[in-house]
Design a protein around this motif. Structure first.
Motif, PDB file in Angstrom:
ATOM      1  N   PRO A 189     -29.247 102.832 132.473  1.00  0.00           N
ATOM      2  CA  PRO A 189     -28.480 102.091 133.476  1.00  0.00           C
ATOM      3  C   PRO A 189     -29.386 101.524 134.569  1.00  0.00           C
ATOM      4  O   PRO A 189     -30.380 102.131 134.942  1.00  0.00           O
ATOM      5  CB  PRO A 189     -27.536 103.138 134.067  1.00  0.00           C
ATOM      6  CG  PRO A 189     -27.582 104.298 133.144  1.00  0.00           C
ATOM      7  CD  PRO A 189     -28.877 104.235 132.416  1.00  0.00           C
TER       8      PRO A 189
ATOM      9  N   ASP B 264     -29.052  99.361 143.884  1.00  0.00           N
ATOM     10  CA  ASP B 264     -29.621 100.227 144.916  1.00  0.00           C
ATOM     11  C   ASP B 264     -30.482 101.356 144.336  1.00  0.00           C
ATOM     12  O   ASP B 264     -31.027 102.153 145.075  1.00  0.00           O
ATOM     13  CB  ASP B 264     -28.519 100.816 145.791  1.00  0.00           C
ATOM     14  CG  ASP B 264     -27.543 101.685 145.005  1.00  0.00           C
ATOM     15  OD1 ASP B 264     -27.468 101.531 143.765  1.00  0.00           O
ATOM     16  OD2 ASP B 264     -26.857 102.500 145.628  1.00  0.00           O
ATOM     17  N   LYS B 265     -30.599 101.419 143.024  1.00  0.00           N
ATOM     18  CA  LYS B 265     -31.384 102.477 142.379  1.00  0.00           C
ATOM     19  C   LYS B 265     -32.105 101.899 141.168  1.00  0.00           C
ATOM     20  O   LYS B 265     -31.790 102.238 140.033  1.00  0.00           O
ATOM     21  CB  LYS B 265     -30.480 103.616 141.913  1.00  0.00           C
ATOM     22  CG  LYS B 265     -29.722 104.307 143.008  1.00  0.00           C
ATOM     23  CD  LYS B 265     -28.793 105.336 142.408  1.00  0.00           C
ATOM     24  CE  LYS B 265     -27.899 105.922 143.464  1.00  0.00           C
ATOM     25  NZ  LYS B 265     -26.854 106.764 142.918  1.00  0.00           N
TER      26      LYS B 265
ATOM     27  N   TYR C  22     -29.100  99.859 138.487  1.00  0.00           N
ATOM     28  CA  TYR C  22     -28.240  99.698 139.650  1.00  0.00           C
ATOM     29  C   TYR C  22     -29.010  98.946 140.729  1.00  0.00           C
ATOM     30  O   TYR C  22     -30.206  99.148 140.886  1.00  0.00           O
ATOM     31  CB  TYR C  22     -27.818 101.059 140.208  1.00  0.00           C
ATOM     32  CG  TYR C  22     -27.217 101.967 139.169  1.00  0.00           C
ATOM     33  CD1 TYR C  22     -25.890 101.828 138.777  1.00  0.00           C
ATOM     34  CD2 TYR C  22     -27.971 102.970 138.579  1.00  0.00           C
ATOM     35  CE1 TYR C  22     -25.338 102.659 137.820  1.00  0.00           C
ATOM     36  CE2 TYR C  22     -27.427 103.803 137.620  1.00  0.00           C
ATOM     37  CZ  TYR C  22     -26.106 103.653 137.249  1.00  0.00           C
ATOM     38  OH  TYR C  22     -25.567 104.472 136.304  1.00  0.00           O
TER      39      TYR C  22
ATOM     40  N   ARG D  57     -37.292 106.046 139.543  1.00  0.00           N
ATOM     41  CA  ARG D  57     -36.579 105.149 140.457  1.00  0.00           C
ATOM     42  C   ARG D  57     -37.598 104.535 141.394  1.00  0.00           C
ATOM     43  O   ARG D  57     -38.508 105.219 141.858  1.00  0.00           O
ATOM     44  CB  ARG D  57     -35.534 105.906 141.264  1.00  0.00           C
ATOM     45  CG  ARG D  57     -34.365 106.351 140.450  1.00  0.00           C
ATOM     46  CD  ARG D  57     -33.269 107.015 141.270  1.00  0.00           C
ATOM     47  NE  ARG D  57     -33.768 107.654 142.467  1.00  0.00           N
ATOM     48  CZ  ARG D  57     -33.162 107.588 143.655  1.00  0.00           C
ATOM     49  NH1 ARG D  57     -32.036 106.940 143.801  1.00  0.00           N
ATOM     50  NH2 ARG D  57     -33.662 108.200 144.704  1.00  0.00           N
TER      51      ARG D  57
END
Length: 170
Positions: free
Chosen positions: A36, A40-41, A38, A130
Motif C-alpha cells: 500500500p 502521508d506514509k 499512502y 517509510r
C-alpha cells in the motif's frame, strides 16, 4: 503498518537471482502492486542499485539488473561500494512510455518511480521502509524520463532536520 519479509532464491549476482516478498500472513505479494502507498506514509521496497523490480515476472520479484543480456552493476564511488544511498521504487507507480513529459520532452522509462533514500542506515534488500519526501529530480536516461524521489527514512535520527532539498543547498 503491515510487515513484510523477503525470501531470496538463487545466488546473488546471477541472472537467476530473485527476492520475493511476503506479507504478515506469509503470502507472496508483489512489491510493484501489493504494497500500500499512502500520501502521508510513503513506503517503498529497498533494493540495491544493481537490482530492479522484475515487472514482467509473476509477483514482480526483485532481480539483478541486466542490460544487453549482461549483469549490470553500479560503479563503486570510493570509499563506498555502489551508490551512497538506499535505492528502491515507489509501489503502484509507473512512468508511462507513451507520455511525453512537458518538462523533459521525453517519455517515461516504463518502470516504477525510483527512490533514493539518503538516511544513515543501510537497508537490507527487500526491506520496506517509510520515508519523508524531500524533493524530486527528473533525469534523462537514454532518452527516457527517469524520475528520482529524494527522501529520508522517517526513522532516521536526522529526519527532523531535513524537510526540503532546496534548504540543504542554500
Amino acid at each position: 503498518m503491515s510487515s513484510f519479509t523477503s525470501e531470496e532464491r538463487a545466488a546473488p549476482f546471477t541472472l537467476e537471482y530473485r527476492v520475493f516478498l511476503k506479507n504478515e500472513k506469509g503470502q507472496y505479494v508483489s512489491p510493484f502492486h501489493d504494497i500500500p502507498i499512502y500520501a502521508d506514509k510513503v513506503r517503498y521496497p529497498c533494493f540495491e542499485p544493481h537490482c530492479v523490480i522484475a515487472t514482467k515476472d509473476p509477483l514482480n520479484p526483485i532481480k539483478q539488473d541486466v542490460k544487453k543480456g549482461k549483469l549490470r552493476y553500479v560503479a563503486n564511488l570510493f570509499p563506498y561500494k555502489g551508490y551512497i544511498w538506499n535505492y528502491g521504487a515507489i509501489p503502484q507507480t509507473w512512468e508511462d512510455p507513451g507520455h511525453s513529459d512537458k518538462h523533459t520532452g521525453c517519455s517515461g522509462d516504463n518502470d516504477p518511480i525510483d527512490v533514493c533514500e539518503i538516511g544513515s542506515k543501510v537497508c537490507a534488500r527487500g526491506e520496506i521502509i517509510r520515508v519523508k519526501v524531500l524533493g524530486i529530480l527528473a533525469m534523462i536516461d537514454e532518452g527516457e524520463t527517469d524520475w528520482k524521489v529524494i527522501a529520508i527514512s522517517v526513522d532516521d535520527p536526522d529526519a527532523a532536520n531535513y524537510n526540503d532539498l532546496a534548504e540543504q543547498f542554500v
